[in-house]
Scaffold this active site. Sequence first.
Site, mmCIF file in Angstrom:
data_model
loop_
_atom_site.group_PDB
_atom_site.id
_atom_site.type_symbol
_atom_site.label_atom_id
_atom_site.label_comp_id
_atom_site.label_asym_id
_atom_site.label_seq_id
_atom_site.Cartn_x
_atom_site.Cartn_y
_atom_site.Cartn_z
ATOM 1 C CG ASN A 9 -4.854 9.359 -4.954
ATOM 2 O OD1 ASN A 9 -5.625 10.302 -4.802
ATOM 3 N ND2 ASN A 9 -4.722 8.378 -4.086
ATOM 4 C CG ASP A 69 4.981 0.866 -3.544
ATOM 5 O OD1 ASP A 69 3.853 0.994 -4.062
ATOM 6 O OD2 ASP A 69 5.476 -0.246 -3.290
ATOM 7 C CE1 TYR A 152 -5.420 -5.349 3.212
ATOM 8 C CE2 TYR A 152 -4.068 -3.631 2.202
ATOM 9 C CZ TYR A 152 -4.627 -4.897 2.167
ATOM 10 O OH TYR A 152 -4.395 -5.710 1.081
ATOM 11 C CG ASP A 153 -6.940 3.688 6.771
ATOM 12 O OD1 ASP A 153 -5.765 3.310 6.921
ATOM 13 O OD2 ASP A 153 -7.236 4.769 6.234
ATOM 14 C CG HIS A 178 2.122 4.307 6.492
ATOM 15 N ND1 HIS A 178 0.934 4.516 7.158
ATOM 16 C CD2 HIS A 178 1.763 4.010 5.212
ATOM 17 C CE1 HIS A 178 -0.073 4.325 6.331
ATOM 18 N NE2 HIS A 178 0.401 4.028 5.132
#
Length: 204
Positions: A9, A69, A152-153, A178
């Site tokens: 990514n 992760d 999930y934003d 996070h």
Amino acid sequence: MKFVLATQNPKKREEMAAILGDLGVEFVTEEDIGVDVEVEETGETFGQNAALKARAVMEATGMPAIGDDSGLCVDSMNGAPGVYSARYGGPELDDAGRCELVLEMMQGQTDRSAHFETFVVCAFPNGDWFAAKGECHGSIAFAPMGSNGFGYDPIFFRTEEQKTFAQMTAEEKAAISHRGNALRSFKERLKKYLEEHPEMTEGA
Ligand code: IMP
């Protein structure tokens, strides 16, 4: 000295470069150096999965490698989706579908507290390694709100900002997220390690 990011990514490299850019080391992705290491995320924790990724890419390239992760943990769902965040609900669901599934699971639930967690692990060819963790606490909204970000934003609501992650700019999110917190803590660890190993930045 180059560090390989154990990811396909390119957005992760930008995010890392923005926070770690002034350390005098270069970050490349697997794609940049023409490798594609398949890593099965068989760990039961974010730390185990981050370490699996970092170690596999370090072994494949012979270069220091950084694995990360992350995931969403919902208190009233016993920490789910947790390490299964990316594949929660099965392969046929997309990000929006996974958000809907969490909202369904939370129907009628009054305790909506949740947090995101990230582990970053750096593995060196000489066997050294270190890790850093970051968290961001909030709650599950009653409906998706906002269109920025990913995952999930749209359903992760922060009381402090009165917004979901998807209603924030990338900069606003990175300041409290996070991943931002893990990277800032990781930066301190890496800085200390590089001070103890000046040969790694010589000529950089
Ligand atoms: P990864 O380990 O960073 O690739 O994250 C695994 C999964 O956790 C993603 O596919 C998302 O579903 C979820 N996730 C991780 N970080 C975030 C975030 O910042 N916002 C929303 N979802 C996230």
